[in-house]
Write an enzyme that holds these catalytic residues in place. Sequence first.
Site, PDB file in Angstrom:
ATOM      1  N   GLY A   4      -4.959  61.847  49.374  1.00 29.97           N
ATOM      2  CA  GLY A   4      -3.900  61.918  50.378  1.00 29.97           C
ATOM      3  C   GLY A   4      -3.518  60.548  50.924  1.00 29.97           C
ATOM      4  O   GLY A   4      -2.339  60.235  51.090  1.00 29.97           O
ATOM      5  N   CYS A   5      -4.511  59.726  51.183  1.00 28.13           N
ATOM      6  CA  CYS A   5      -4.248  58.394  51.733  1.00 28.13           C
ATOM      7  C   CYS A   5      -3.552  57.510  50.702  1.00 28.13           C
ATOM      8  O   CYS A   5      -2.693  56.696  51.055  1.00 28.13           O
ATOM      9  CB  CYS A   5      -5.544  57.761  52.215  1.00 28.13           C
ATOM     10  N   THR A   6      -3.882  57.685  49.447  1.00 29.07           N
ATOM     11  CA  THR A   6      -3.212  56.928  48.389  1.00 29.07           C
ATOM     12  C   THR A   6      -1.753  57.352  48.290  1.00 29.07           C
ATOM     13  O   THR A   6      -0.850  56.501  48.203  1.00 29.07           O
ATOM     14  CB  THR A   6      -3.932  57.128  47.041  1.00 29.07           C
TER      15      THR A   6
END
Length: 155
Positions: free
Chosen positions: A46-48
């Site tokens: 998700g952060c990527t």
Amino acid sequence: MSDRLAVGDPAPDFTLPDSDGNRVSLADYRGRKVIVYFYPAASTPGCTKQACDFRDNLGELGEAGVDVIGISPDKPAKLAKFRDAEGLNFPLLSDPEREVLTAWGAFGEKQMYGKTVTGVIRSTFLVDADGTIEQALYNVRATGHVAKLRRDLRI
């Protein structure tokens, strides 16, 4: 649980190391709008996705006078690896003590897979040129979030 920021609040100032260990302050951005976003962990799916969305839209955001800063509890070395792996072109700042995360209301209790846990609350803020919160968004989704910001900013 830390207090949440609201529109019109002064943005809490900070100085944190970036992925190369250089000190970056919110005050460095006075005179321009800046998106400050908080994310749980570098190199997670998700952060990527969220970081790559900011990367892919940074040109148009910059043309509109908006800079981007990402902040997580990761150490600078992990941030550098994340930046290099994904070709990220904006500052990633390290807050391992979670002091800035807490000051911005982006660390505390949250729901994860139906359980209450303590951690980073994925949050995004638009700070105006004078250092005032123009938008405060908590519990944002990683996917589609940047498109929503662009619509809100009419970019």
